[in-house]
Design an enzyme around this catalytic site. Structure first.
Site, mmCIF file in Angstrom:
data_model
loop_
_atom_site.group_PDB
_atom_site.id
_atom_site.type_symbol
_atom_site.label_atom_id
_atom_site.label_comp_id
_atom_site.label_asym_id
_atom_site.label_seq_id
_atom_site.Cartn_x
_atom_site.Cartn_y
_atom_site.Cartn_z
ATOM 1 N N GLY A 281 61.756 76.031 63.690
ATOM 2 C CA GLY A 281 60.867 77.108 64.126
ATOM 3 C C GLY A 281 59.815 76.572 65.069
ATOM 4 O O GLY A 281 58.671 77.031 65.067
ATOM 5 N N ASP A 330 69.143 80.814 64.024
ATOM 6 C CA ASP A 330 68.429 81.774 63.182
ATOM 7 C C ASP A 330 68.176 81.116 61.840
ATOM 8 O O ASP A 330 69.087 80.962 61.037
ATOM 9 C CB ASP A 330 69.269 83.045 63.017
ATOM 10 N N PHE A 331 66.918 80.708 61.570
ATOM 11 C CA PHE A 331 66.689 79.926 60.356
ATOM 12 C C PHE A 331 66.764 80.743 59.075
ATOM 13 O O PHE A 331 66.750 80.191 57.982
ATOM 14 C CB PHE A 331 65.400 79.114 60.408
ATOM 15 N N HIS A 350 54.403 81.119 57.588
ATOM 16 C CA HIS A 350 53.469 82.140 57.109
ATOM 17 C C HIS A 350 53.824 83.520 57.646
ATOM 18 O O HIS A 350 53.226 84.510 57.229
ATOM 19 C CB HIS A 350 52.026 81.763 57.449
#
Length: 434
Positions: A281, A330-331, A350
């Protein structure tokens, strides 16, 4: 009644002493640097502009000063005066869109609002009222005595320059809102997020959404009909997409930690040459790319959505070092590359509710080898109750989290609720605030 008065007087006196002692440390540290503390109306570069130059003693003194001043003001100011302060974010957006700070650059004597109106193609009457409001809040400097309606930059407004990454953060997130009988600034976006933040009350009122942590039930989705990710990542919003990239770069300057801090948060030098750091990310890679400067033997792999990760390929260090790969994925549904030495899970976790964060971490775990390590970067929200021990550590009557001095973590927590129905974590994360 007398006991209450004595206690209140004692608290005010304690706050004044905290401010006085901390200011003494501030002036001493600046004297050692051969530079006096910058005045509010100064636009000169502060000797401690870079967060990594600020000693722990100075950081603490700054936090105590900010927190004690805020609590002192909240204690003595009329509550009715404080809780009606709602317009600054609207004014900030006007200044950003009109590039007022840019027009005032290198104009130490300022410009008359008529000239600012001409340069920005704005009505001088309306613009003057906006600038007057911000000047009252110290966000711009005004020379009312010498020449009426003349405005100039100060050390705060300089961060609104279009070339300063913090201006992107301000555009997206600088908002003043009110909670309880004192002013609490928390982050929303001055553009779409501010509009969506106004709908948060509707989310709380609706019995179908008030207890939900689904992205579809957050204020942003309720207002726009799509998630913030889809909204800002869409081709039809290229400016917002670009701004979001600059915003990521600016975060360290606002939160008070160094942009180049990543080389110091882990013993990278102990890793074998060729060790792979997978930035999960990682956006455009701005965070981990600094590692190459300090530890050129590392290899960096930045993984994010294809549209985001491709942005980092034009960084000079990427072109010259050829030790950085950008791989889209796409994690939530896929695992990153296998057998990384370090999997660095960015603070973007978060953005996701607990169940989605578990998916991300489990997907990373599938790729990790026996010797892999996780490095997770997060804001942690501390408790806000006032224990008796605060009297023993010399910070009474401040909150143990330093109150207003650390407000950004809690502001960001509210921003996460509005934008994504997610949150900043605590050491033990639950659906409660603690």
């Amino acid at each position: 009644m007398c006991g209450f008065t004595d206690a209140r007087t004692s608290e005010l006196t304690a706050l004044v002493k905290l401010i006085s002692d901390s200011v003494a440390i501030l002036t001493s540290e600046y004297a050692k640097a051969g530079h006096p503390p910058s005045a509010l109306d100064s636009t000169a570069l502060d000797p401690f502009f870079f967060p990594e130059l600020v000693s722990e003693q100075l950081k603490t003194a700054i936090k105590i000063t900010e927190a004690a001043c805020a609590k002192l003001s909240a204690t003595v100011t009329s509550a009715g005066h404080v809780v009606t302060n709602l317009v600054e974010p609207v004014c900030v957006r006007v200044v950003l869109d009109a590039r007022i700070t840019d027009h005032l650059l290198d104009k130490p004597k300022g410009l008359h609002v008529d000239e600012l109106g001409r340069l920005s193609n704005q009505d001088q009457g309306k613009l003057g009222r906006v600038l007057r409001t911000l000047a009252t809040n110290h966000s711009t400097r005004t020379a009312w005595i010498v020449v009426p309606n003349v405005f100039a930059n100060n050390r705060l407004s300089m961060k609104l320059l279009s070339t300063d990454p913090v201006s992107s953060l301000a555009r997206q997130m600088q908002v003043r809102h009110i909670l309880l009988p004192f002013t609490l600034t928390f982050y929303l976006r001055t553009d779409e997020g501010l509009k969506c933040g106004a709908i948060l009350g509707d989310v709380f009122k609706d019995p179908t959404t008030r207890k939900s942590y689904s992205q579809e039930d957050c204020a942003f989705h309720r207002a726009r009909g799509v998630s913030a990710f889809d909204y800002y990542g869409a081709v039809r919003f290229p400016i917002a997409f670009f701004t979001d990239d600059k915003y990521s770069v600016s975060i360290p300057w606002v939160h008070g930690h160094a942009f180049n801090a990543h080389p110091t948060v882990y013993p990278w030098g102990s890793l074998p040459a060729g060790s792979i750091v997978v930035d999960v990310g990682g956006g455009n890679g701005h965070a981990t790319l600094n590692l190459l400067k300090a530890f050129p033997s590392l290899k960096i792999i930045v993984q994010d959505t294809p549209a985001v990760s491709v942005q980092g390929r034009e960084y000079p260090i990427v072109i010259s070092e050829k030790k950085v790969d950008f791989i889209g994925f796409d994690f939530l549904a896929e695992s990153p590359v296998t057998n990384g030495t370090i999997y660095y899970v960015r603070r973007h976790s978060h953005d996701w509710a607990d169940k989605d964060c578990l998916k991300i971490l489990k997907n990373v775990r599938k790729s990790a080898g026996p010797g892999s390590r996780f490095l997770i970067s997060l804001n942690l929200c501390k408790t806000v109750f006032l224990p008796l021990t605060s009297r023993l550590i010399g910070t009474y009557p401040l909150l143990p989290n330093y109150g207003a001095a650390n407000k950004r973590h809690y502001q960001q927590d509210m921003n996460m609720m509005i934008q994504f129905n997610s949150k900043e974590r605590t050491v033990i994360s639950t659906n409660s605030i603690e």
